[in-house]
Design a protein around this motif. Structure first.
Motif, PDB file in Angstrom:
ATOM      1  N   GLY A 101      -8.564  -4.367  -9.986  1.00 42.01           N
ATOM      2  CA  GLY A 101      -7.238  -4.896 -10.297  1.00 42.01           C
ATOM      3  C   GLY A 101      -6.171  -4.388  -9.338  1.00 42.01           C
ATOM      4  N   TRP A 102      -6.217  -3.113  -9.054  1.00 43.00           N
ATOM      5  CA  TRP A 102      -5.222  -2.515  -8.170  1.00 43.00           C
ATOM      6  C   TRP A 102      -5.414  -2.932  -6.718  1.00 43.00           C
ATOM      7  N   ILE A 103      -6.684  -3.145  -6.314  1.00 42.56           N
ATOM      8  CA  ILE A 103      -6.928  -3.472  -4.906  1.00 42.56           C
ATOM      9  C   ILE A 103      -6.554  -4.920  -4.607  1.00 42.56           C
ATOM     10  N   ARG A 104      -6.652  -5.803  -5.613  1.00 47.03           N
ATOM     11  CA  ARG A 104      -6.237  -7.193  -5.398  1.00 47.03           C
ATOM     12  C   ARG A 104      -4.742  -7.280  -5.146  1.00 47.03           C
ATOM     13  N   ALA A 105      -3.967  -6.456  -5.842  1.00 49.27           N
ATOM     14  CA  ALA A 105      -2.524  -6.421  -5.594  1.00 49.27           C
ATOM     15  C   ALA A 105      -2.237  -5.873  -4.199  1.00 49.27           C
ATOM     16  N   MET A 106      -3.019  -4.905  -3.791  1.00 48.15           N
ATOM     17  CA  MET A 106      -2.851  -4.321  -2.462  1.00 48.15           C
ATOM     18  C   MET A 106      -3.299  -5.287  -1.363  1.00 48.15           C
ATOM     19  N   ASP A 107      -4.232  -6.184  -1.696  1.00 45.61           N
ATOM     20  CA  ASP A 107      -4.736  -7.151  -0.723  1.00 45.61           C
ATOM     21  C   ASP A 107      -3.657  -8.139  -0.300  1.00 45.61           C
ATOM     22  N   ALA A 108      -2.681  -8.380  -1.167  1.00 45.47           N
ATOM     23  CA  ALA A 108      -1.581  -9.265  -0.799  1.00 45.47           C
ATOM     24  C   ALA A 108      -0.744  -8.653   0.324  1.00 45.47           C
TER      25      ALA A 108
END
Length: 129
Positions: A101-108
């Motif tokens: 969940g946290w890495i998907r936000a960081m992927d943006a």
């Protein structure tokens, strides 16, 4: 040989001749190598298709293709024990995806970091199993 409907007929025939000669020279060893290569290539192409369907960046497509080819290649090369490689890769990827969940936000912000996280999870799973 002058069939106009198939311009690659000579190339295909030469490739078949080379493969046939290699199998004549050392059949079992060459068959294992060709089979492993064919399945690795198939996995890489499947990964490429899926990554393109998801419209991932080129770095992610290449890393996914590489990971799929290497994982399937190792699994085929090692035989039955290779099923543990596939199990480890699947479990590691599932674990990384479940905690992403946290890495998907960081992927943006940093494209490709989520793919790196998933690859690291799959590699960790392979090492554990």
């Amino acid at each position: 040989l002058n069939n106009e409907s198939s311009p690659y007929q000579i190339s295909v025939a030469m490739a078949a001749l080379v493969v046939g000669l290699c199998l004549t020279w050392d059949g079992p060893q060459m068959w294992q190598a060709l089979f492993t290569l064919a399945l690795s290539l198939s996995a890489a192409l499947a990964g490429c298709f899926e990554a393109n369907e998801q419209q991932l960046p080129i770095f992610s497509v290449i890393s996914l293709m590489f990971q799929a080819a290497v994982t399937v290649g190792l699994a085929v090369y090692w035989g039955f024990e290779g099923s543990q490689v596939l199990l480890g890769a699947c479990c590691g990827f599932a674990g990384a995806y479940g905690m992403s969940g946290w890495i998907r936000a960081m992927d943006a912000v940093t494209p490709g970091v989520a793919m790196l996280w998933y690859v690291a999870g799959a590699v960790f799973g392979i090492l554990i199993f």
